[in-house]
Design an enzyme around this catalytic site. Structure first.
Site, mmCIF file in Angstrom:
data_model
loop_
_atom_site.group_PDB
_atom_site.id
_atom_site.type_symbol
_atom_site.label_atom_id
_atom_site.label_comp_id
_atom_site.label_asym_id
_atom_site.label_seq_id
_atom_site.Cartn_x
_atom_site.Cartn_y
_atom_site.Cartn_z
ATOM 1 C CD GLU A 39 2.624 -33.528 25.800
ATOM 2 O OE1 GLU A 39 3.178 -32.533 26.374
ATOM 3 O OE2 GLU A 39 2.091 -34.060 24.555
ATOM 4 C CE1 TYR A 89 -3.754 2.280 0.513
ATOM 5 C CE2 TYR A 89 -2.451 3.403 1.445
ATOM 6 C CZ TYR A 89 -3.886 3.232 0.389
ATOM 7 O OH TYR A 89 -4.414 4.692 0.917
ATOM 8 C CD GLN A 98 -11.575 3.123 -1.750
ATOM 9 O OE1 GLN A 98 -11.730 2.985 -0.159
ATOM 10 N NE2 GLN A 98 -11.358 3.615 -2.317
ATOM 11 C CB SER A 142 4.444 10.135 10.362
ATOM 12 O OG SER A 142 5.454 9.395 10.413
ATOM 13 C CG HIS A 186 1.531 -38.454 19.350
ATOM 14 N ND1 HIS A 186 0.267 -38.151 18.781
ATOM 15 C CD2 HIS A 186 2.488 -36.805 18.702
ATOM 16 C CE1 HIS A 186 -0.090 -36.721 18.582
ATOM 17 N NE2 HIS A 186 0.865 -35.969 18.232
ATOM 18 C CG HIS A 193 4.470 12.699 7.331
ATOM 19 N ND1 HIS A 193 4.453 12.217 6.102
ATOM 20 C CD2 HIS A 193 5.728 12.736 7.569
ATOM 21 C CE1 HIS A 193 5.888 11.201 5.456
ATOM 22 N NE2 HIS A 193 6.449 11.993 6.957
ATOM 23 C CG ASP A 211 10.821 9.768 6.052
ATOM 24 O OD1 ASP A 211 10.914 9.254 6.753
ATOM 25 O OD2 ASP A 211 10.909 11.037 6.098
ATOM 26 C CG ASN A 224 -5.553 6.895 6.389
ATOM 27 O OD1 ASN A 224 -6.324 6.260 6.746
ATOM 28 N ND2 ASN A 224 -6.841 7.928 5.983
#
Length: 429
Positions: free
Chosen positions: A410, A124, A186, A233, A415, A258, A356, A209
């Site tokens: 157990e 994104y 979306q 940020s 097993h 920002h 950055d 955001n």
């Protein structure tokens, strides 16, 4: 920036609170969009792109002709700057590659670990108030180095239905597979479920955001992994009396611009410096094209005067900043004792802007205090480890009796039986 003098530790939690909405306040909106994208696919993407971005699109995927044309729209100077940043980021992330780890834990028992790339990843890239093409470098390059087979980008279009040429150029430079004109909730939903146009992914990366952050968290409910909770940020600067107030102010403003929900904090042992920084901010902010955004962000920000280094370090570890700048005569003390920070910037000539864009470290970092338990993005974020083991007859004779006893303890008889049958067969030879 309001100055808080020597606050009692009992007030730190409230003082250091972020200007974010809670998950519950946003969840209903996110769930509504997710549900519609899941059921209606591209039709829902077009609806919400029209609603949120104000543009009607026929084609959601960026055409190859658009990508090819983008390079011609950029200056040679900018393209060279991007290539320099690409080189540094690539070098730093290639250095994170590790070899297979193999060991015989005992005679006849071999164990090893190998890494495999996540095959399908979604990136994104924010593009609303600023086209963050640098984020492509931070995400796509490690994805390519890791060996991810399909790398898809979702980024919001502008009012004309276009994606910024610099985003398209950078994506092509980094070898991205697909680019889609889809933003916001979306976009995350599309990469979660897949639509007629946008492929589903196994893991979603990238900042955004508060709505994007909650959407990414929602994606995990549907079996899709995310890099981390990366929201608005934030920056914390620790500076003592040796710091340059102009530099400090510029760093704080670089994060404040920002978005209005960003937060910047100055922690200092010098009230004189705090006053000087405030004056510098008043001067510098007026010259910024995004002054209105920075001013709104400053309303969420604060200066905190502390008595000494120990108190400063305790407060900073409690906050867990995304970005942490240290400008102090005793910077080694902070380097050694900082526990919770996404990325640390040391010295007067290491602005957060360097990380950055072009120093080589990754700028996709945990926000909102998640630096207490999350790492910033790195090469391993795009990979998973698979363990292997091979046990010989001798090896099974060595570990088999222990496995039988533990399985029986157990109450897992099948097993135990899986080992017993093999041991009996070995003993009969």
């Amino acid at each position: 920036m309001k100055l808080y003098k020597y606050p009692n530790p009992s007030t730190w939690t409230e003082l250091l609170s972020r200007p974010t909405q809670t998950f519950d306040e946003i969840e209903n909106t996110v769930q509504e969009v997710f549900s519609e994208v899941k059921n209606k696919g591209d039709k829902a993407l077009r609806k919400y792109t029209d609603l949120f971005d104000g543009v009607s699109l026929k084609e959601l995927k960026v055409a190859q002709s658009e990508i090819d044309a983008a390079e011609k729209l950029l200056s040679d100077e900018l393209k060279e700057a991007i290539k320099l940043a690409k080189s540094n980021i690539q070098r730093f992330h290639e250095a994170q590659q590790t070899d297979r780890i193999a060991i015989d834990t005992m005679d006849g028992v071999s164990c090893w670990q190998e890494k495999r790339a996540i095959q399908k990843v979604g990136l994104y890239i924010p593009g609303g108030t600023a086209p963050l093409f640098s984020t492509i470098l931070m995400l796509a390059l490690p994805a390519k180095i890791a060996g991810c087979e399909e790398i898809s980008i979702c980024t919001p279009p502008d009012a004309q239905g276009n994606v910024a040429p610099v985003i398209l150029y950078t994506a092509k430079l980094c070898g991205v597979s697909n680019i889609f004109k889809v933003g916001g909730i979306q976009a995350v939903a599309a990469m979660t479920f897949g639509t007629e146009t946008v492929p589903s992914t196994y893991k979603i990366f990238g900042p955004g955001n508060q709505f994007v952050t909650v959407a990414k968290q929602m994606a995990t409910k549907y079996g899709v992994a995310i890099d981390m909770p990366a929201g608005p940020s934030e920056l914390l600067v620790y500076a003592d009396e040796t710091a340059n107030a102009s530099f400090v102010a510029s760093d704080l403003l670089s994060q404040a611009e920002h978005g209005p929900d960003s937060q910047v904090i100055l922690v200092t042992t010098s009230e004189t410096l705090a006053t000087a920084v405030s004056e510098e901010i008043k001067t510098q902010i007026e010259a910024l094209p995004r002054a209105d955004i920075a001013k709104r962000s400053m309303a969420n920000s604060r200066q905190i005067l502390v008595s000494d280094t120990n108190e400063a370090i305790a407060l900073i570890n409690e906050y867990g900043p995304e970005h942490f700048i240290v400008v102090a005569s005793d910077e080694d003390e902070f380097t050694n004792r900082i526990q919770n920070a996404g990325s640390v910037f040391l010295g007067a000539y290491t602005p957060e802007s360097a990380g950055d864009y072009a120093s080589g470290t990754n700028h996709t970092l945990p926000t909102n205090g998640y630096a207490k338990q999350y790492s910033g993005l790195n090469l391993d974020s795009f990979m998973k480890s698979i363990t292997f083991q091979k046990v010989s007859k001798e090896g099974l004779k060595n570990i088999g009796p222990a496995v039988e006893l533990m399985a029986a303890a157990e109450g897992l008889e099948a097993h135990k039986n899986a080992v017993t049958l093999r041991l009996n067969e070995i003993d009969s030879i």
